[in-house]
Scaffold this motif. Sequence first.
Motif, mmCIF file in Angstrom:
data_model
loop_
_atom_site.group_PDB
_atom_site.id
_atom_site.type_symbol
_atom_site.label_atom_id
_atom_site.label_comp_id
_atom_site.label_asym_id
_atom_site.label_seq_id
_atom_site.Cartn_x
_atom_site.Cartn_y
_atom_site.Cartn_z
ATOM 1 N N TYR A 120 0.840 -1.203 0.000
ATOM 2 C CA TYR A 120 0.000 0.000 0.000
ATOM 3 C C TYR A 120 0.875 1.253 0.000
ATOM 4 O O TYR A 120 0.658 2.181 -0.791
ATOM 5 C CB TYR A 120 -0.921 -0.068 1.218
ATOM 6 C CG TYR A 120 -1.692 1.187 1.471
ATOM 7 C CD1 TYR A 120 -2.605 1.665 0.552
ATOM 8 C CD2 TYR A 120 -1.515 1.885 2.662
ATOM 9 C CE1 TYR A 120 -3.317 2.821 0.800
ATOM 10 C CE2 TYR A 120 -2.219 3.040 2.925
ATOM 11 C CZ TYR A 120 -3.117 3.512 1.991
ATOM 12 O OH TYR A 120 -3.814 4.649 2.237
ATOM 13 N N LYS A 151 2.277 2.004 -3.152
ATOM 14 C CA LYS A 151 1.213 2.252 -4.126
ATOM 15 C C LYS A 151 1.023 1.098 -5.117
ATOM 16 O O LYS A 151 0.603 1.292 -6.252
ATOM 17 C CB LYS A 151 1.449 3.568 -4.873
ATOM 18 C CG LYS A 151 1.545 4.770 -3.934
ATOM 19 C CD LYS A 151 1.276 6.054 -4.681
ATOM 20 C CE LYS A 151 1.046 7.271 -3.830
ATOM 21 N NZ LYS A 151 1.553 7.313 -2.477
ATOM 22 N N MET A 192 -4.005 0.044 -4.495
ATOM 23 C CA MET A 192 -4.711 1.312 -4.363
ATOM 24 C C MET A 192 -6.031 1.045 -3.641
ATOM 25 O O MET A 192 -6.681 0.028 -3.873
ATOM 26 C CB MET A 192 -5.005 1.913 -5.740
ATOM 27 C CG MET A 192 -3.768 2.106 -6.597
ATOM 28 S SD MET A 192 -2.563 3.222 -5.850
ATOM 29 C CE MET A 192 -2.991 4.728 -6.687
ATOM 30 N N LYS A 252 -9.959 2.416 -2.473
ATOM 31 C CA LYS A 252 -11.000 3.390 -2.800
ATOM 32 C C LYS A 252 -10.869 4.532 -1.801
ATOM 33 O O LYS A 252 -10.449 4.298 -0.667
ATOM 34 C CB LYS A 252 -12.381 2.738 -2.645
ATOM 35 C CG LYS A 252 -12.659 1.711 -3.693
ATOM 36 C CD LYS A 252 -14.040 1.109 -3.442
ATOM 37 C CE LYS A 252 -14.004 -0.398 -3.590
ATOM 38 N NZ LYS A 252 -14.251 -1.134 -2.365
#
Length: 328
Positions: free
Chosen positions: A170, A173, A176, A178
């Motif tokens: 995370y 990246k 991803m 919401k």
Amino acid sequence: MLSEFDIIRSFFTRSTPGTVLGVGDDAALIRPAPGMELAISTDMLVSGHHFFEDVDPYKLGHKSLAVNLSDMAAMGARPRWATLSLALPESIVQKDESWLRAFADGFFALAHAHHVDLIGGDTTNGPLNICVTIMGEVPGGKALRRSGARPGDDIWVSGYLGDAALALAYRKKKIMLKPDEVEAAEMEAAMVALEMPVPRVGLGQRLIGLAHSAIDISDGLLADLGHILESSRVAAVVRIDQIRRSATMEKHFSHPLAIECLLAGGDDYELCFTVPSSERTKVELLSREEGIPLTRIGSIEEGEGLAVVDSAGRTVTTEVRGYDHFRV
Ligand code: ADP
Ligand code: MG
């Protein structure tokens, strides 16, 4: 600017009640209790490789010791003494004292919780690099080794796997989310696994005399269990559905990266150990007494290799392997 000696005196010299002679001489002196063996292990954390340059220094202090305590846990040893060698860039030393204060606070909070004395180290100028050596005691001849697994052993794992790797994906990246507050809060929980791992020190000591073999999961379940299999010259079958998943992992499990995090994610610092299947109830009792989830994920068999299967016994093909610093 602080001198090397100011740094040592102000931040890294604390009382050492379990030590003959601590920081300040050319060497420290320790006295292991009669009948005990010394367990010694070193781990190095390099900025940009093992942590982000801008990580909270308190958490970094914690983690530098935690990863070493985890090695003691995996041997069944009681950690007693540590050394800390630091390369510090001028940007940290010049800026202000708050970075060093926070780093030392994080380190010592965990050290004190485990009655570990910081007995020495080295302090030099250079790109941020943290090297801790940990020393512990284990009853003579009783340490938990990687080489003791036998056919008929169950394979057990403590806690939840994969959260640290999920948090890292995370942060990088690769996953991803919401724009959803609930998801962000869940990922924060996984971030704790990455930044503030809890070494299973008490559990490790209680596995002495019960487990045939043990390892801590720092490079991913498959890689680390693989080390046990290789050292013990045995095979294993692991049931993927039996591996306990946190709520965060459960929610993201459909993501292709999640299964990789579960099986091969690094930085979990849980214990993987094998116990004869006749002793299942003892492990279950231990789990309740220690308040740590312990999950049976498979079994040791004769032969070689590691098979991952689903609930129907079908082989799950995985490309994933553990973390290897030199793999390209
Ligand atoms: P030497 O010149 O013999 O290497 P140093 O001046 O490097 O000694 O260190 C002085 C003392 O401070 C030694 O006892 C050493 O173990 C201790 N020390 C140095 N750096 C650290 C550190 N980061 N944490 C704890 N102790 C340290
Ligand atoms: Mg020195």
